[in-house]
Scaffold this motif. Sequence first.
Motif, PDB file in Angstrom:
ATOM      1  N   GLN A   1     -49.979 -30.847  28.013  1.00 31.48           N
ATOM      2  CA  GLN A   1     -49.623 -32.206  28.425  1.00 31.48           C
ATOM      3  C   GLN A   1     -48.310 -32.265  29.195  1.00 31.48           C
ATOM      4  O   GLN A   1     -47.940 -33.332  29.674  1.00 31.48           O
ATOM      5  CB  GLN A   1     -49.509 -33.108  27.187  1.00 31.48           C
ATOM      6  CG  GLN A   1     -50.820 -33.317  26.446  1.00 31.48           C
ATOM      7  CD  GLN A   1     -50.638 -34.153  25.200  1.00 31.48           C
ATOM      8  OE1 GLN A   1     -49.695 -33.931  24.417  1.00 31.48           O
ATOM      9  NE2 GLN A   1     -51.505 -35.126  25.007  1.00 31.48           N
ATOM     10  N   HIS A   2     -47.598 -31.136  29.270  1.00 31.48           N
ATOM     11  CA  HIS A   2     -46.289 -31.105  29.949  1.00 31.48           C
ATOM     12  C   HIS A   2     -45.329 -32.131  29.330  1.00 31.48           C
ATOM     13  O   HIS A   2     -44.560 -32.770  30.057  1.00 31.48           O
ATOM     14  CB  HIS A   2     -46.438 -31.390  31.451  1.00 31.48           C
ATOM     15  CG  HIS A   2     -47.606 -30.716  32.089  1.00 31.48           C
ATOM     16  ND1 HIS A   2     -47.622 -29.385  32.392  1.00 31.48           N
ATOM     17  CD2 HIS A   2     -48.828 -31.193  32.464  1.00 31.48           C
ATOM     18  CE1 HIS A   2     -48.786 -29.059  32.945  1.00 31.48           C
ATOM     19  NE2 HIS A   2     -49.539 -30.133  32.981  1.00 31.48           N
TER      20      HIS A   2
ATOM     21  N   GLY B   1     -46.330 -17.562  34.757  1.00 32.74           N
ATOM     22  CA  GLY B   1     -46.287 -16.291  35.465  1.00 32.74           C
ATOM     23  C   GLY B   1     -44.989 -15.540  35.298  1.00 32.74           C
ATOM     24  O   GLY B   1     -44.919 -14.346  35.624  1.00 32.74           O
ATOM     25  N   GLU B   2     -43.940 -16.193  34.791  1.00 34.50           N
ATOM     26  CA  GLU B   2     -42.652 -15.529  34.573  1.00 34.50           C
ATOM     27  C   GLU B   2     -42.631 -14.701  33.291  1.00 34.50           C
ATOM     28  O   GLU B   2     -41.746 -13.860  33.110  1.00 34.50           O
ATOM     29  CB  GLU B   2     -41.528 -16.569  34.516  1.00 34.50           C
ATOM     30  CG  GLU B   2     -41.366 -17.394  35.779  1.00 34.50           C
ATOM     31  CD  GLU B   2     -40.295 -18.455  35.621  1.00 34.50           C
ATOM     32  OE1 GLU B   2     -39.337 -18.222  34.852  1.00 34.50           O
ATOM     33  OE2 GLU B   2     -40.423 -19.530  36.240  1.00 34.50           O
ATOM     34  N   ILE B   3     -43.564 -14.939  32.391  1.00 32.02           N
ATOM     35  CA  ILE B   3     -43.552 -14.272  31.089  1.00 32.02           C
ATOM     36  C   ILE B   3     -43.991 -12.820  31.250  1.00 32.02           C
ATOM     37  O   ILE B   3     -45.057 -12.532  31.776  1.00 32.02           O
ATOM     38  CB  ILE B   3     -44.457 -15.014  30.094  1.00 32.02           C
ATOM     39  CG1 ILE B   3     -43.901 -16.423  29.835  1.00 32.02           C
ATOM     40  CG2 ILE B   3     -44.573 -14.232  28.791  1.00 32.02           C
ATOM     41  CD1 ILE B   3     -44.773 -17.277  28.938  1.00 32.02           C
TER      42      ILE B   3
ATOM     43  N   ASP C   1     -42.029 -27.969  32.479  1.00 29.88           N
ATOM     44  CA  ASP C   1     -42.616 -27.052  33.451  1.00 29.88           C
ATOM     45  C   ASP C   1     -43.185 -25.799  32.786  1.00 29.88           C
ATOM     46  O   ASP C   1     -43.333 -24.756  33.426  1.00 29.88           O
ATOM     47  CB  ASP C   1     -41.575 -26.652  34.502  1.00 29.88           C
ATOM     48  CG  ASP C   1     -40.339 -26.003  33.899  1.00 29.88           C
ATOM     49  OD1 ASP C   1     -40.251 -25.905  32.642  1.00 29.88           O
ATOM     50  OD2 ASP C   1     -39.455 -25.580  34.664  1.00 29.88           O
ATOM     51  N   SER C   2     -43.502 -25.895  31.496  1.00 29.14           N
ATOM     52  CA  SER C   2     -43.908 -24.704  30.739  1.00 29.14           C
ATOM     53  C   SER C   2     -45.136 -24.036  31.337  1.00 29.14           C
ATOM     54  O   SER C   2     -45.161 -22.812  31.534  1.00 29.14           O
ATOM     55  CB  SER C   2     -44.174 -25.075  29.278  1.00 29.14           C
ATOM     56  OG  SER C   2     -43.001 -25.556  28.653  1.00 29.14           O
TER      57      SER C   2
ATOM     58  N   LEU D   1     -44.595 -27.499  17.276  1.00 30.83           N
ATOM     59  CA  LEU D   1     -43.501 -27.573  18.259  1.00 30.83           C
ATOM     60  C   LEU D   1     -42.914 -26.190  18.470  1.00 30.83           C
ATOM     61  O   LEU D   1     -42.650 -25.771  19.602  1.00 30.83           O
ATOM     62  CB  LEU D   1     -42.410 -28.524  17.764  1.00 30.83           C
ATOM     63  CG  LEU D   1     -41.029 -28.373  18.441  1.00 30.83           C
ATOM     64  CD1 LEU D   1     -41.089 -28.811  19.893  1.00 30.83           C
ATOM     65  CD2 LEU D   1     -39.964 -29.127  17.670  1.00 30.83           C
ATOM     66  N   GLY D   2     -42.719 -25.467  17.382  1.00 25.47           N
ATOM     67  CA  GLY D   2     -42.142 -24.135  17.480  1.00 25.47           C
ATOM     68  C   GLY D   2     -42.984 -23.173  18.282  1.00 25.47           C
ATOM     69  O   GLY D   2     -42.452 -22.245  18.901  1.00 25.47           O
ATOM     70  N   GLY D   3     -44.321 -23.372  18.296  1.00 24.85           N
ATOM     71  CA  GLY D   3     -45.173 -22.537  19.129  1.00 24.85           C
ATOM     72  C   GLY D   3     -44.856 -22.703  20.592  1.00 24.85           C
ATOM     73  O   GLY D   3     -44.850 -21.730  21.363  1.00 24.85           O
ATOM     74  N   HIS D   4     -44.569 -23.940  20.995  1.00 24.01           N
ATOM     75  CA  HIS D   4     -44.175 -24.202  22.378  1.00 24.01           C
ATOM     76  C   HIS D   4     -42.799 -23.608  22.653  1.00 24.01           C
ATOM     77  O   HIS D   4     -42.569 -23.002  23.713  1.00 24.01           O
ATOM     78  CB  HIS D   4     -44.173 -25.715  22.627  1.00 24.01           C
ATOM     79  CG  HIS D   4     -44.100 -26.099  24.065  1.00 24.01           C
ATOM     80  ND1 HIS D   4     -44.587 -27.299  24.547  1.00 24.01           N
ATOM     81  CD2 HIS D   4     -43.598 -25.474  25.158  1.00 24.01           C
ATOM     82  CE1 HIS D   4     -44.383 -27.374  25.860  1.00 24.01           C
ATOM     83  NE2 HIS D   4     -43.774 -26.278  26.248  1.00 24.01           N
ATOM     84  N   LEU D   5     -41.888 -23.751  21.703  1.00 20.36           N
ATOM     85  CA  LEU D   5     -40.539 -23.197  21.898  1.00 20.36           C
ATOM     86  C   LEU D   5     -40.564 -21.676  21.954  1.00 20.36           C
ATOM     87  O   LEU D   5     -39.806 -21.065  22.717  1.00 20.36           O
ATOM     88  CB  LEU D   5     -39.613 -23.678  20.787  1.00 20.36           C
ATOM     89  CG  LEU D   5     -39.386 -25.191  20.704  1.00 20.36           C
ATOM     90  CD1 LEU D   5     -38.401 -25.528  19.603  1.00 20.36           C
ATOM     91  CD2 LEU D   5     -38.913 -25.751  22.043  1.00 20.36           C
TER      92      LEU D   5
END
Length: 246
Positions: A154-155, A170-172, A164-165, A127-131
């Motif tokens: 999986q959004h 493209g914002e990163i 919306d990750s 989970l922390g990887g996504h965060l």
Amino acid sequence: MLIRPPEHVDLNTSLGPMRTHLFRPSIDRPVPAVVLYSEIYQMTGPIARTAAMLAGLGYLVAVPEVYHEFESAGTSLNYDAEGTERGNTLKTTKQLASYDEDARVAIDFLCQDSQSNGRVGAIGICLGGHLAYRAALDSRILATACLYPTDIHQHSLGAGMNDDSLARMGEIQGELMFIWGRQDPHIPVEGRQQIHQSLITSNRNFTWHEFNGQHAFMRDEGHRYDPAIANIVYAMIEELFSRVLR
């Protein structure tokens, strides 16, 4: 280097205080700072040891409790069926906007702390990887290590399971590093391919590394731990943070 005794600070959010554990190197000069995002279990022994290791390499490390609005400060969930069920339930109960607010609050703190040199990275596990990935949407995050991040393909992060990750990749602006286990059932090959293609299409600055490991192969508790791979990955993380944040 030596580290100071762990401490904590309760950071203000719109949903109440967020207990944030701090690990500081014992050094009297500004150092880079890192937000470390835990698994669904919050601040466990393995997460504390990872934070202490990073602090010993010369980073100010902050570990926020990701479920602070649901659990009392200082709560850690057990690595068992009950703890897993609770963590997974809260993962899709918490609002996506709350995850993002928490990230802004943690980054604000690290940018302003007297020991910080103002250069901030992020690292997260499961989970922390996504965060950590979502924290990298903030341009102040210069380098991010995502260790087998769940749910991106999986959004399915947050209430409504419609994040919306991937669409916002493209914002990163900072550099990204992705670490995967080929035997991880939570992120199958199709999911990894989807994320990889999005990174290429959006022309992000990233590295991609897959190992023959199961989910949680970095966690130094349990039968899935692979210390040989973990040592390689930690060296890669240090290379990334040292090169970008120092």
